[in-house]
Design a protein around this motif. Structure first.
Motif, PDB file in Angstrom:
ATOM      1  N   LEU A 169      24.418  38.707  -8.382  1.00  0.00           N
ATOM      2  CA  LEU A 169      22.892  38.714  -9.192  1.00  0.00           C
ATOM      3  C   LEU A 169      22.122  38.030  -7.913  1.00  0.00           C
ATOM      4  O   LEU A 169      21.394  38.341  -7.332  1.00  0.00           O
ATOM      5  N   TRP A 170      22.713  36.840  -7.113  1.00  0.00           N
ATOM      6  CA  TRP A 170      22.004  36.445  -6.112  1.00  0.00           C
ATOM      7  C   TRP A 170      21.735  36.853  -4.611  1.00  0.00           C
ATOM      8  O   TRP A 170      20.674  36.472  -3.875  1.00  0.00           O
ATOM      9  N   ASP A 171      22.563  38.015  -3.884  1.00  0.00           N
ATOM     10  CA  ASP A 171      22.873  38.778  -3.599  1.00  0.00           C
ATOM     11  C   ASP A 171      21.686  39.368  -4.018  1.00  0.00           C
ATOM     12  O   ASP A 171      20.598  39.246  -2.403  1.00  0.00           O
ATOM     13  N   ARG A 172      21.463  40.340  -4.485  1.00  0.00           N
ATOM     14  CA  ARG A 172      20.428  41.360  -4.606  1.00  0.00           C
ATOM     15  C   ARG A 172      19.238  40.267  -4.383  1.00  0.00           C
ATOM     16  O   ARG A 172      18.401  40.653  -4.506  1.00  0.00           O
ATOM     17  N   ALA A 173      18.792  39.460  -5.342  1.00  0.00           N
ATOM     18  CA  ALA A 173      17.743  37.922  -5.630  1.00  0.00           C
ATOM     19  C   ALA A 173      17.413  37.552  -3.961  1.00  0.00           C
ATOM     20  O   ALA A 173      15.999  38.140  -3.636  1.00  0.00           O
ATOM     21  N   LYS A 174      19.132  37.574  -3.714  1.00  0.00           N
ATOM     22  CA  LYS A 174      18.695  36.812  -1.801  1.00  0.00           C
ATOM     23  C   LYS A 174      17.575  37.784  -1.298  1.00  0.00           C
ATOM     24  O   LYS A 174      16.319  37.575  -0.301  1.00  0.00           O
ATOM     25  N   ARG A 175      17.942  39.120  -1.273  1.00  0.00           N
ATOM     26  CA  ARG A 175      17.073  40.715  -0.563  1.00  0.00           C
ATOM     27  C   ARG A 175      15.824  40.386  -0.976  1.00  0.00           C
ATOM     28  O   ARG A 175      14.753  40.367   0.679  1.00  0.00           O
ATOM     29  N   GLY A 176      15.680  40.432  -1.869  1.00  0.00           N
ATOM     30  CA  GLY A 176      13.847  40.441  -2.210  1.00  0.00           C
ATOM     31  C   GLY A 176      13.328  39.053  -1.639  1.00  0.00           C
ATOM     32  O   GLY A 176      11.969  38.672  -0.603  1.00  0.00           O
ATOM     33  N   ILE A 177      13.967  38.134  -1.872  1.00  0.00           N
ATOM     34  CA  ILE A 177      12.527  36.538  -1.236  1.00  0.00           C
ATOM     35  C   ILE A 177      13.705  36.672   0.607  1.00  0.00           C
ATOM     36  O   ILE A 177      12.586  36.651   1.337  1.00  0.00           O
ATOM     37  N   GLU A 178      14.360  37.022   1.277  1.00  0.00           N
ATOM     38  CA  GLU A 178      14.455  37.171   2.482  1.00  0.00           C
ATOM     39  C   GLU A 178      12.527  38.232   3.467  1.00  0.00           C
ATOM     40  O   GLU A 178      12.382  38.508   4.013  1.00  0.00           O
ATOM     41  N   LEU A 179      13.245  39.141   2.661  1.00  0.00           N
ATOM     42  CA  LEU A 179      12.388  40.724   2.862  1.00  0.00           C
ATOM     43  C   LEU A 179      10.588  39.844   2.834  1.00  0.00           C
ATOM     44  O   LEU A 179      10.142  39.912   3.517  1.00  0.00           O
ATOM     45  N   THR A 180      10.676  38.986   1.405  1.00  0.00           N
ATOM     46  CA  THR A 180       8.711  38.469   1.704  1.00  0.00           C
ATOM     47  C   THR A 180       8.688  37.172   2.769  1.00  0.00           C
ATOM     48  O   THR A 180       7.883  37.732   3.648  1.00  0.00           O
ATOM     49  N   ILE A 181       9.237  36.521   3.304  1.00  0.00           N
ATOM     50  CA  ILE A 181       9.776  35.626   3.985  1.00  0.00           C
ATOM     51  C   ILE A 181      10.070  36.298   5.181  1.00  0.00           C
ATOM     52  O   ILE A 181       8.966  36.293   6.312  1.00  0.00           O
ATOM     53  N   ALA A 182      10.381  37.628   6.125  1.00  0.00           N
ATOM     54  CA  ALA A 182      10.811  38.059   6.932  1.00  0.00           C
ATOM     55  C   ALA A 182       8.522  38.442   7.402  1.00  0.00           C
ATOM     56  O   ALA A 182       8.718  38.398   8.457  1.00  0.00           O
ATOM     57  N   VAL A 183       8.834  39.137   6.772  1.00  0.00           N
ATOM     58  CA  VAL A 183       7.625  39.667   6.707  1.00  0.00           C
ATOM     59  C   VAL A 183       6.092  38.997   7.376  1.00  0.00           C
ATOM     60  O   VAL A 183       5.500  38.892   7.776  1.00  0.00           O
ATOM     61  N   THR A 184       6.599  37.311   6.932  1.00  0.00           N
ATOM     62  CA  THR A 184       5.533  36.756   6.502  1.00  0.00           C
ATOM     63  C   THR A 184       5.566  36.281   7.900  1.00  0.00           C
ATOM     64  O   THR A 184       4.844  35.755   8.030  1.00  0.00           O
ATOM     65  N   VAL A 185       6.715  35.586   8.067  1.00  0.00           N
ATOM     66  CA  VAL A 185       6.955  35.198  10.182  1.00  0.00           C
ATOM     67  C   VAL A 185       6.087  35.639  10.386  1.00  0.00           C
ATOM     68  O   VAL A 185       5.746  35.143  11.443  1.00  0.00           O
TER      69      VAL A 185
END
Length: 428
Positions: A169-185
């Motif tokens: 579950l954490w791996d799947r949630a982590k992917r969505g969080i990282e995609l948002t952070i990466a695009v923002t950065v």
């Protein structure tokens, strides 16, 4: 010091006086020509474009003019009666574009709309894009360092065929969080990225990025992007080797990029594409993974998750930790990965990159790493290349003369480096 020695020192410090004087005279002549050209033809061009009320369209036309001017300037420089190095020819074109943008900004400030800063910015960006198009045709914009053979890539993938990938579950949630952070950065860092690209290019015109073929989740190979911090074709002779202390291949600005880890900013694109993660085992190059699969039992296990921008081995180890040492950290991270551990490692890696301080890195540990970095580089070189007898001595540091002395000190370093690893592993 004799007069001849003083002259040689001054020449090596400030460059050849004749060349500097010629370059200065050439730039002054270029400036006069550009300002005369702008003063004569800018009113005609402004009358044709000035009536356009759409600012994006108007400045887009100016931008396209600068790009075309750089392409034409590159063609003109190639046909000069005297020959310039390709790097110097590109610099001349960009400096001419900068001078043209200054002249246009001065004219607009005095006779035009007064948006001198906007005209200057559009001119600089247009000139830089123009020379980048020429650079792409001559050198390319991405340099792939020591690429592995197709057979090596296929062998690494075959070694991971029966690997069971982790996806909780954490791996799947982590992917969505990282995609948002990466695009923002990526969006927020675009202005500073353009400035960094200009500095890298001006220092050594050529590719802006370096791509290292590395292994991602499941044993697949991908291009790990970095800002170029070394000279062009840095691994053409040496092959894939770790950078040594005081490595002469690193450019002056590259030292700043590597010290602050800003050279890894393009890896946000790798994270957005799903090849990497913010936290996880650092990606190993395919050429190194090919060797480690045969020498390190359980090595493919580190690829059950996505490789990370920062990891346990980078925070609690150091740059010259061997693959065997890093594997212990990587497997420990995979076993204990969680939201809390990822947050802790990300904050620690940020502090380490900005200030050189990380959890557990007290004065004694910093002194130990600094004192043994030459020896640890030799160990890392031996582990990655498989032959310590051919490992060159790190430049600008004391040279280890005898391999027997090097081998005799290895056990002491292993014992000293293992103590902080065990305590930090247990605390993690």
């Amino acid at each position: 010091m004799t007069t001849r020695t003083k002259r040689q020192t001054a020449s090596s410090t400030f460059g050849h006086p004749g060349r500097f004087g010629f370059g200065l005279s050439l730039y002054l002549t270029l400036t006069i020509v550009v300002f005369t050209f702008v003063g004569r033809y800018m009113p005609h061009f402004a009358r044709r474009v000035g009536h356009i009320r759409d600012g994006w369209l108007r400045f887009g036309i100016y931008f396209a003019v600068y790009v075309c001017a750089m392409l034409g300037g590159a063609w003109l420089v190639r046909h000069l009666p005297f020959r310039l190095r390709r790097e110097n020819a590109l610099r001349v074109c960009f400096i001419a574009g900068m001078t043209l943008s200054i002249a246009v900004a001065v004219y607009q400030n005095r006779f035009g709309t007064g948006l001198s800063a906007t005209y200057f910015t559009v001119g600089i960006l247009g000139a830089f894009v123009g020379v980048l198009l020429v650079t792409r045709a001559v050198f390319g914009l991405i340099e792939v360092n020591a690429p592995p053979s197709p057979e090596m890539v296929a062998a690494v993938e075959r070694a991971h065929q029966e690997l069971r990938l982790e996806s909780d579950l954490w791996d799947r949630a982590k992917r969505g969080i990282e995609l948002t952070i990466a695009v923002t950065v990526i969006a927020l860092s675009l202005p500073i990225s353009v400035i960094l690209a200009m500095i890298i290019w001006l220092q050594d015109p050529g590719p802006l990025f370096v791509a290292k073929i590395a292994v991602t989740r499941g044993g697949k190979s991908f291009r790990q992007l970095k800002l170029r911090s070394m000279i062009k074709d840095a691994e053409q002779i040496t092959g894939a080797v770790p950078a040594s202390p005081g490595d002469a291949r690193i450019t002056p600005f590259g030292q700043v990029l590597r010290r602050t880890h800003i050279d890894e900013l393009p890896q946000m694109l790798n994270i957005a594409l799903g090849d990497m993660s913010l936290v996880g085992p650092r990606p190993d190059r395919t050429v190194f993974a090919y060797r480690n699969i045969a020498t390190l039992p359980g090595y493919p296990r580190r690829h059950v998750v996505r490789p990370g921008l920062s990891g346990l081995a980078q925070v609690y180890g150091d740059y010259y930790s061997t693959s065997r040492e890093k594997l212990r950290y990587d497997l420990l991270y995979i076993k204990r990965r969680s939201f809390g551990l990822d947050c802790k490692l990300f904050v620690a890696a940020t502090l380490l990159g900005l200030f050189g301080v990380a959890p557990g890195m007290n004065w004694g540990r910093r002194r130990f790493i600094e004192r043994t970095k030459d020896l640890r580089w030799r160990r890392a070189h031996e582990a990655l290349r498989g032959d310590s007898s051919n490992a060159p001595a790190p430049p600008s540091y004391p040279v280890i003369q005898h391999e027997t002395a090097f081998a005799g000190r290895r056990d002491a370093v292993d014992e000293a480096s293992a103590r902080p690893q065990r305590s930090e592993r247990d605390s993690a």
